[in-house]
Design a protein around this motif. Structure first.
Motif, PDB file in Angstrom:
ATOM      1  N   LEU A  54       0.649  -1.416  -0.013  1.00 63.93           N
ATOM      2  CA  LEU A  54       0.030   0.049  -0.046  1.00 63.93           C
ATOM      3  C   LEU A  54       0.857   1.208   0.061  1.00 63.93           C
ATOM      4  O   LEU A  54       0.619   2.235  -0.718  1.00 63.93           O
ATOM      5  N   ILE A  55       1.959   1.304   0.831  1.00 62.47           N
ATOM      6  CA  ILE A  55       2.919   2.293   0.640  1.00 62.47           C
ATOM      7  C   ILE A  55       3.328   2.632  -0.355  1.00 62.47           C
ATOM      8  O   ILE A  55       3.633   3.704  -0.991  1.00 62.47           O
ATOM      9  N   ASP A  56       3.788   1.534  -1.426  1.00 62.50           N
ATOM     10  CA  ASP A  56       4.321   1.685  -2.645  1.00 62.50           C
ATOM     11  C   ASP A  56       3.019   2.323  -3.780  1.00 62.50           C
ATOM     12  O   ASP A  56       3.433   3.012  -4.465  1.00 62.50           O
ATOM     13  N   LYS A  57       2.019   1.771  -3.396  1.00 63.51           N
ATOM     14  CA  LYS A  57       0.856   2.180  -4.218  1.00 63.51           C
ATOM     15  C   LYS A  57       0.652   3.974  -4.112  1.00 63.51           C
ATOM     16  O   LYS A  57       0.517   4.554  -4.891  1.00 63.51           O
ATOM     17  N   PHE A  58       1.044   4.560  -2.718  1.00 64.84           N
ATOM     18  CA  PHE A  58       1.084   5.780  -2.549  1.00 64.84           C
ATOM     19  C   PHE A  58       2.402   6.296  -3.081  1.00 64.84           C
ATOM     20  O   PHE A  58       2.466   7.558  -2.979  1.00 64.84           O
ATOM     21  N   ASN A  59       3.258   5.717  -3.872  1.00 66.97           N
ATOM     22  CA  ASN A  59       4.558   6.263  -4.159  1.00 66.97           C
ATOM     23  C   ASN A  59       5.204   6.847  -3.055  1.00 66.97           C
ATOM     24  O   ASN A  59       5.911   7.982  -3.176  1.00 66.97           O
ATOM     25  N   MET A  60       5.285   6.079  -1.810  1.00 63.58           N
ATOM     26  CA  MET A  60       5.858   6.651  -0.555  1.00 63.58           C
ATOM     27  C   MET A  60       6.885   5.493  -0.319  1.00 63.58           C
ATOM     28  O   MET A  60       7.327   5.587   0.971  1.00 63.58           O
ATOM     29  N   LYS A  61       7.356   4.781  -1.066  1.00 65.36           N
ATOM     30  CA  LYS A  61       8.352   3.682  -0.651  1.00 65.36           C
ATOM     31  C   LYS A  61       9.583   4.006  -0.781  1.00 65.36           C
ATOM     32  O   LYS A  61      10.183   4.660  -1.880  1.00 65.36           O
ATOM     33  N   ASN A  62      10.632   4.044   0.184  1.00 55.32           N
ATOM     34  CA  ASN A  62      11.771   4.220   0.143  1.00 55.32           C
ATOM     35  C   ASN A  62      12.831   3.062   0.295  1.00 55.32           C
ATOM     36  O   ASN A  62      13.028   2.882   1.522  1.00 55.32           O
ATOM     37  N   GLU A  63      13.088   2.261  -0.591  1.00 55.97           N
ATOM     38  CA  GLU A  63      13.722   1.179  -0.628  1.00 55.97           C
ATOM     39  C   GLU A  63      12.930   0.079   0.371  1.00 55.97           C
ATOM     40  O   GLU A  63      11.978  -0.260  -0.148  1.00 55.97           O
ATOM     41  N   ASP A  64      13.469   0.001   1.292  1.00 56.62           N
ATOM     42  CA  ASP A  64      12.789  -0.975   2.428  1.00 56.62           C
ATOM     43  C   ASP A  64      12.075  -0.505   3.547  1.00 56.62           C
ATOM     44  O   ASP A  64      11.691  -0.959   4.504  1.00 56.62           O
ATOM     45  N   ALA A  66       9.502   3.424   4.532  1.00 52.23           N
ATOM     46  CA  ALA A  66       8.446   4.220   4.005  1.00 52.23           C
ATOM     47  C   ALA A  66       8.974   5.671   4.416  1.00 52.23           C
ATOM     48  O   ALA A  66       9.313   5.817   5.431  1.00 52.23           O
ATOM     49  N   TYR A  67       8.435   6.519   3.255  1.00 51.76           N
ATOM     50  CA  TYR A  67       8.676   7.877   3.645  1.00 51.76           C
ATOM     51  C   TYR A  67       7.313   8.252   4.515  1.00 51.76           C
ATOM     52  O   TYR A  67       6.542   7.564   4.592  1.00 51.76           O
ATOM     53  N   ARG A  68       7.616   9.533   5.468  1.00 48.63           N
ATOM     54  CA  ARG A  68       6.603   9.913   6.126  1.00 48.63           C
ATOM     55  C   ARG A  68       5.913  10.745   5.400  1.00 48.63           C
ATOM     56  O   ARG A  68       6.280  11.394   4.646  1.00 48.63           O
ATOM     57  N   GLY A  69       4.414  10.659   5.509  1.00 48.67           N
ATOM     58  CA  GLY A  69       3.521  11.576   4.823  1.00 48.67           C
ATOM     59  C   GLY A  69       2.237  11.168   4.873  1.00 48.67           C
ATOM     60  O   GLY A  69       1.813  10.511   5.793  1.00 48.67           O
ATOM     61  N   TYR A  70       1.393  11.437   4.068  1.00 48.58           N
ATOM     62  CA  TYR A  70      -0.070  11.242   4.069  1.00 48.58           C
ATOM     63  C   TYR A  70      -0.615  11.142   2.578  1.00 48.58           C
ATOM     64  O   TYR A  70       0.114  11.853   1.750  1.00 48.58           O
ATOM     65  N   ASN A  82      -1.134  12.322  -2.677  1.00 46.44           N
ATOM     66  CA  ASN A  82       0.122  11.869  -1.586  1.00 46.44           C
ATOM     67  C   ASN A  82       1.221  12.912  -1.460  1.00 46.44           C
ATOM     68  O   ASN A  82       1.257  13.769  -2.473  1.00 46.44           O
ATOM     69  N   LYS A  83       1.562  13.155  -0.218  1.00 44.50           N
ATOM     70  CA  LYS A  83       2.418  14.344  -0.003  1.00 44.50           C
ATOM     71  C   LYS A  83       3.545  13.256   0.860  1.00 44.50           C
ATOM     72  O   LYS A  83       3.118  13.074   1.969  1.00 44.50           O
ATOM     73  N   VAL A  84       4.921  13.454   0.746  1.00 48.22           N
ATOM     74  CA  VAL A  84       6.213  13.026   1.482  1.00 48.22           C
ATOM     75  C   VAL A  84       6.249  14.246   2.342  1.00 48.22           C
ATOM     76  O   VAL A  84       6.420  15.521   1.720  1.00 48.22           O
ATOM     77  N   ASP A  85       5.938  14.178   3.688  1.00 46.90           N
ATOM     78  CA  ASP A  85       6.237  15.177   4.662  1.00 46.90           C
ATOM     79  C   ASP A  85       6.729  14.806   6.068  1.00 46.90           C
ATOM     80  O   ASP A  85       5.890  14.180   6.641  1.00 46.90           O
ATOM     81  N   ASP A  86       7.906  14.812   6.292  1.00 47.56           N
ATOM     82  CA  ASP A  86       8.429  14.386   7.546  1.00 47.56           C
ATOM     83  C   ASP A  86       7.918  15.094   8.880  1.00 47.56           C
ATOM     84  O   ASP A  86       7.860  14.584   9.668  1.00 47.56           O
ATOM     85  N   ASN A  87       7.222  16.296   8.518  1.00 46.60           N
ATOM     86  CA  ASN A  87       6.860  17.286   9.557  1.00 46.60           C
ATOM     87  C   ASN A  87       5.190  17.376   9.722  1.00 46.60           C
ATOM     88  O   ASN A  87       4.682  18.152  10.430  1.00 46.60           O
ATOM     89  N   ASN A 100      -8.211  18.518   3.916  1.00 48.50           N
ATOM     90  CA  ASN A 100      -9.475  18.988   3.819  1.00 48.50           C
ATOM     91  C   ASN A 100      -9.873  19.599   2.213  1.00 48.50           C
ATOM     92  O   ASN A 100     -10.812  19.323   1.564  1.00 48.50           O
ATOM     93  N   LYS A 101      -8.819  20.301   1.790  1.00 43.44           N
ATOM     94  CA  LYS A 101      -8.881  20.988   0.458  1.00 43.44           C
ATOM     95  C   LYS A 101      -9.023  19.871  -0.709  1.00 43.44           C
ATOM     96  O   LYS A 101      -9.682  19.690  -1.355  1.00 43.44           O
ATOM     97  N   GLU A 102      -8.103  18.634  -0.366  1.00 42.26           N
ATOM     98  CA  GLU A 102      -8.092  17.624  -1.424  1.00 42.26           C
ATOM     99  C   GLU A 102      -9.643  16.696  -1.272  1.00 42.26           C
ATOM    100  O   GLU A 102     -10.021  16.731  -2.622  1.00 42.26           O
ATOM    101  N   TYR A 103      -9.995  16.648   0.036  1.00 44.49           N
ATOM    102  CA  TYR A 103     -10.983  15.893   0.135  1.00 44.49           C
ATOM    103  C   TYR A 103     -12.490  16.715  -0.505  1.00 44.49           C
ATOM    104  O   TYR A 103     -13.099  16.094  -1.091  1.00 44.49           O
TER     105      TYR A 103
END
Length: 109
Positions: A54-64, A66-70, A82-87, A100-103
């Motif tokens: 599922l993480i890969d489906k969101f294009n948030m896979k970082n080798e082995d 996951a990137y942090r994001g939503y 999707n958005k990669v965002d450590d913060n 909310n905007k995307e929804y």
């Protein structure tokens, strides 16, 4: 503490389910779930994705790992954004605003 609880309650206004997805085992996720619930009085359900599918489906896979994001899936299971965002958690108000905007775009509201 109150800010997280209030911000997560905003998700109740969406006709959607919210989850935390990670590659951790269910046992590891339970520890984090319980800690969040104890500290903030609320948490979100976790989805264990050890194969990172599922993480890969969101294009948030970082080798082995996951990137942090939503991100968001539509009713057909397609990735809407999707958005990669450590913060994202440290800036939860901004994260909720973007979700909310995307929804609203997805539901034409």
């Amino acid at each position: 503490m109150v800010q997280l609880h209030e911000n997560l309650n905003v998700l109740d206004d969406f006709d959607a389910n919210a989850y935390i997805v990670s590659g951790d085992s269910p046992e590891e996720q339970l520890v984090v779930y319980d800690a969040l619930k104890e500290r903030y009085g609320v948490s979100l359900p976790f989805i264990s994705d050890p194969e990172l599918e599922l993480i890969d489906k969101f294009n948030m896979k970082n080798e082995d790992a996951a990137y942090r994001g939503y991100g968001m899936l539509d009713a057909d299971g397609e990735v809407v954004f999707n958005k990669v965002d450590d913060n994202w958690g440290d800036q939860l108000s901004a994260t909720i605003e973007e979700i909310n905007k995307e929804y609203k775009q997805l539901t034409n509201n």
